[in-house]
Design a protein around this motif. Structure first.
Motif, PDB file in Angstrom:
ATOM      1  N   CYS A   1       0.849  -1.187   0.000  1.00  4.43           N
ATOM      2  CA  CYS A   1       0.000   0.000   0.000  1.00  4.43           C
ATOM      3  C   CYS A   1       0.889   1.243   0.000  1.00  4.43           C
ATOM      4  CB  CYS A   1      -0.941  -0.001   1.204  1.00  4.43           C
ATOM      5  SG  CYS A   1      -0.080  -0.009   2.798  1.00  4.43           S
ATOM      6  N   ARG A   2       0.278   2.401  -0.148  1.00  2.18           N
ATOM      7  CA  ARG A   2       1.065   3.624  -0.249  1.00  2.18           C
ATOM      8  C   ARG A   2       1.861   3.904   1.022  1.00  2.18           C
ATOM      9  NH1 ARG A   2      -1.882   7.950  -4.223  1.00  2.18           N
ATOM     10  NH2 ARG A   2      -3.014   6.451  -5.514  1.00  2.18           N
ATOM     11  N   GLN A   3       1.336   3.464   2.156  1.00  6.24           N
ATOM     12  CA  GLN A   3       2.061   3.685   3.409  1.00  6.24           C
ATOM     13  C   GLN A   3       3.411   2.963   3.411  1.00  6.24           C
ATOM     14  OE1 GLN A   3      -1.153   3.002   3.166  1.00  6.24           O
ATOM     15  NE2 GLN A   3      -2.093   4.865   4.031  1.00  6.24           N
TER      16      GLN A   3
ATOM     17  N   LEU B   1      10.560   7.130   2.257  1.00  3.96           N
ATOM     18  CA  LEU B   1      10.679   8.430   1.592  1.00  3.96           C
ATOM     19  C   LEU B   1      12.103   8.960   1.573  1.00  3.96           C
ATOM     20  CD1 LEU B   1       7.491  10.363   2.795  1.00  3.96           C
ATOM     21  CD2 LEU B   1       7.920   9.363   0.552  1.00  3.96           C
ATOM     22  N   GLU B   2      12.885   8.627   2.592  1.00  4.94           N
ATOM     23  CA  GLU B   2      14.235   9.189   2.705  1.00  4.94           C
ATOM     24  C   GLU B   2      15.288   8.351   1.988  1.00  4.94           C
ATOM     25  OE1 GLU B   2      14.506  12.129   4.115  1.00  4.94           O
ATOM     26  OE2 GLU B   2      12.341  12.047   4.484  1.00  4.94           O
TER      27      GLU B   2
ATOM     28  N   PHE C   1       8.047  13.002  -3.398  1.00  8.44           N
ATOM     29  CA  PHE C   1       9.364  12.671  -3.951  1.00  8.44           C
ATOM     30  C   PHE C   1      10.029  13.813  -4.722  1.00  8.44           C
ATOM     31  CE2 PHE C   1       7.327   8.599  -3.196  1.00  8.44           C
ATOM     32  CZ  PHE C   1       8.339   7.884  -2.582  1.00  8.44           C
ATOM     33  N   ARG C   2       9.340  14.928  -4.846  1.00 10.79           N
ATOM     34  CA  ARG C   2       9.918  16.148  -5.389  1.00 10.79           C
ATOM     35  C   ARG C   2      10.741  15.924  -6.657  1.00 10.79           C
ATOM     36  NH1 ARG C   2       6.738  20.023  -3.577  1.00 10.79           N
ATOM     37  NH2 ARG C   2       6.263  19.689  -1.373  1.00 10.79           N
ATOM     38  N   ASP C   3      12.045  16.269  -6.602  1.00 13.31           N
ATOM     39  CA  ASP C   3      12.851  16.250  -7.825  1.00 13.31           C
ATOM     40  C   ASP C   3      13.400  14.872  -8.180  1.00 13.31           C
ATOM     41  OD1 ASP C   3      14.628  15.994  -5.784  1.00 13.31           O
ATOM     42  OD2 ASP C   3      16.059  17.489  -6.516  1.00 13.31           O
TER      43      ASP C   3
END
Length: 720
Positions: A111-113, A119-120, A145-147
């Motif tokens: 799942c997305r969690q 994330l890091e 996730f930005r760039d």
């Protein structure tokens, strides 16, 4: 002249995305290199099972490979995650492990969690636009996730490509998620489309004609020409693929494998503790003092083990064997490890190095630069105790079994394709497809007992998933993958005869009213050999087959080394190499035994001038042709693979030139080379044969001297 932009394919499935991908990883890498791609990402679905084969193929070509994986989350979100560095690769393997461990064998659930928990970790994230690009998904990805995130546009010459591109551009503008081209590649060339359609039908369990929209509408999901891609995609989307590839600098060569450290007592190093255990075991093996030759062997082996930093591996195997012996579980190492004096002193193997025939380079060599392989057999009914000991000691997060890749064979390929096509078994189309499918991986199974044990979390090295059997976990790489990366495994194998022998020894102990163990069996009992020569060997380990029983009255084993030869000679290698009949004629005095030199005599005298064992071929290459020990082992490995892969030609030239340079006739060199070709079918290591011969003699002695106990033990140990 057509414009050829630089391009990296970032979304490509191999046939390790089972029943989806229609090409081997090696084929995909080879084709991408041929087309001049800047890089290729192998992104199998929630899997890294095919990445090692792709890595090996890419290294051979000097081609850039990117490690990644495709994921379908439970809410329908589809992503490709790429690993730019070692830390991210570990997180990728851990995420795959999370999904696989959460579901039954062959499935996964994420799942997305689960993604947010990483994330890091530095993933490069491609959000797959698909048929209906979603602004909501793009915003969710961009926010987190930005760039390091993109919206992947995959165009396959469909009727809605233009609309899909325009919608993706609009989503990119509103979300800030940049666009990148990708191919959703499932095959290396267009001609695999028929096979890809057939795989879809097999996966769905319906005929091809009923698959409908589950089939791809055309054959565009192959590695396309760069000139063609320039006609399909805006140039900015193509250029973006190379920018992403440039950020991916991770290689599987960076993986470093460390064995557990807790086996070394405080104040000791792995080297000093291994030396202590080896010398302690040597004193136990040789109460009157070890011969100088054995002491020299042990010292030489310990020096090489230390140089290659394999001490912890030997300590791990020793610990497993120690546990089994303390629990009264009969065990014995076999295979090439029986060439090691250190393994003998550690009580891992039982073949005495004092016989002078051991060839340590068959087990481990500096030139080979590969980990040693130690196979240990345990009683088949109690091996599970040993397996659970390993799991309990190191934890599920640090120990798992290696995989075995179950591949299609001709029969299974014909069966599955026949169902998918609903056609006659002799159809040319079916036969052609079956030929393509043969050798494709079908699923991962568990190795019979090859454990991978790590110092840190195993899932950061290779993904771990559930096996079909309860209480078992399996990594996604098989023994060949582990060997290619120089990773070590401990083989915890099962052997029914050990169970029967242990039970028989218990019966004999009751009969004698005192403990009677394997070491108490008298050696070289003439009555035992008389029974063997009469082929009265039903139930005896290894020599009860019809072929073996027909050989026994002809070879007439009269001592232990004769049993070593007996075990090895009734094999395809010696038979195909034309070694059996000359050996028997010489043994029966019907043919003279001669040697072209004392060096060759030293190698072949124990087998009457006929090379029967792998070690002898290696020793011949060193003694007669000037090979180094490492080169001789390379010859041995090439012998085993030449029928499948070729590659013996350089060795043939070097062998013949070396022999002739040392004064041997061309005829002798040719005869040796012909015998080497025979070993390509199946050449037995002498160390392995000696390990088995010990059990041959012990089981034969029990049958001869205590037939009732032996029979009862056999019956009580079924099925074996």
């Amino acid at each position: 002249m057509a414009y050829l932009p630089e391009y990296a394919e970032l979304h490509c499935l191999s046939n390790f995305s089972f029943l989806r991908g229609a090409s081997h990883a090696e084929e995909l890498v080879g084709r991408a290199a041929e087309l001049g791609y800047a890089a290729l990402a192998i992104t199998d679905e929630c899997s890294l099972a095919g990445i090692v084969r792709a890595h090996v193929a890419a290294k051979e070509r000097g081609f850039k490979l990117i490690a990644g994986a495709e994921f379908r989350f439970q809410d329908g979100l589809k992503l490709v995650l790429l690993a730019p560095d070692r830390r991210t690769y570990g997180a990728l393997a851990s995420l795959i492990t999370t999904g696989r461990r959460r579901a039954k064998k062959g499935a996964y659930a994420l799942c997305r969690q689960d993604l947010e928990a990483h994330l890091e970790q530095g993933f490069l994230v491609l959000c797959i636009a698909g048929e209906k690009p979603s602004l909501e998904n793009a915003l969710w990805i961009r926010e987190r996730f930005r760039d390091s995130s993109w919206l992947a546009v995959e165009l396959h010459q469909g009727s809605h490509d233009f609309q899909r591109l325009r919608k993706s551009e609009a989503i990119s503008k509103h979300s800030g998620l940049p666009l990148v081209a990708a191919g959703d590649v499932h095959m290396h060339v267009r001609s695999r489309r028929r096979l890809q359609d057939t795989l879809t039908a097999i996966r769905m369990g319906v005929p091809v004609g009923k698959c409908g929209e589950n089939l791809f509408p055309n054959g565009e999901r192959h590695l396309r020409l760069r000139a063609r891609l320039a006609q399909i995609y805006p140039i900015d989307l193509i250029k973006e693929t190379v920018k992403i590839a440039d950020r991916c600098q991770f290689s599987l060569d960076e993986l470093r494998y460390e064995y557990p450290a807790e086996l070394v007592p405080a104040g000791k190093t792995p080297a000093s503790w291994l030396r202590h255990l080896a010398l302690e075991g040597m004193a136990w093996r040789f109460p009157a003092g070890a011969p100088a030759s054995v002491r020299a062997l042990v010292e030489r082996e310990l020096a090489l083990i230390a140089e290659l930093r394999y001490e912890a591996f030997f300590l791990t195997v020793h610990d497993v064997v120690r546990f089994a012996r303390e629990r009264g579980i009969l065990c014995q190492g076999r295979g090439s490890a029986a060439n090691s004096a250190v393994c003998y002193c550690l009580r891992i193997t039982e073949v005495d190095p004092e016989n002078g025939h051991a060839l340590f380079e068959r087990f481990m060599s500096k030139e080979r630069n590969e980990p040693p392989d130690i196979d240990v057999d345990f009683e088949h009914e109690r091996r599970e105790e040993v397996i659970q000991y390993v799991y309990a000691k190191y934890g599920r997060e640090r120990a798992a079994l290696a995989a075995t890749v179950i591949c299609y064979r001709s029969k299974s390929a014909l069966r599955d394709i026949g169902r998918a096509l609903e056609t006659d078994a002799k159809s040319p189309q079916l036969l052609a497809l079956a030929g393509e499918l043969t050798g494709f991986p079908r699923h991962l199974s568990q190795h019979v007992g090859g454990f991978v044990i790590s110092r840190g979390p195993l899932a950061e090295l290779v993904p771990v998933e559930n096996a079909a059997m309860p209480e078992r976990t399996v990594i996604q790489w098989d023994k060949d993958d582990l060997e290619a990366l120089g990773l070590l495994k401990v083989d915890v194998l099962a052997l029914g005869m050990l169970t029967a022998i242990r039970r028989a020894l218990c019966f004999v102990s009751e009969e004698k009213n005192k403990p009677f163990e394997l070491s108490d069996i008298p050696r070289e009992d003439p009555a035992v050999y008389a029974m063997i020569q009469q082929a009265d060997t039903v139930g005896v380990f290894q020599i009860e087959s019809r072929a073996q029983m027909s050989m026994l009255p002809r070879l007439k084993p009269a001592n232990f080394y004769d049993l070593v030869i007996e075990v090895a000679i009734v094999r395809p290698g010696p038979i195909q190499g034309g070694m059996v009949h000359p050996y028997l004629r010489r043994r029966q005095g019907l043919e003279p035994v001669s040697y072209p030199s004392k060096a060759v005599q030293a190698v072949l005298e124990r087998t009457l001038g006929i090379p029967i064992f792998q070690e002898q071929v290696m020793q011949l290459a060193m003694a007669a042709a000037g090979f180094s020990p490492g080169e001789a082992d390379q010859l041995r490995r090439a012998m085993a693979a030449w029928k499948k892969k070729g590659g013996l030609e350089p060795f043939e030239e070097k062998l013949k030139r070396g022999m002739q340079g040392n004064g041997y006739t061309p005829g002798f060199a040719d005869s040796i080379y012909r015998q080497i070709l025979g070993f390509g079918d199946y050449g037995f290591p002498e160390s392995h044969s000696a390990s088995f011969a010990l059990l041959v003699y012990c089981s034969a002695w029990l049958k001869c001297r205590h037939p009732a106990a032996f029979l009862a033990a056999l019956l009580n140990s079924q099925p074996m």
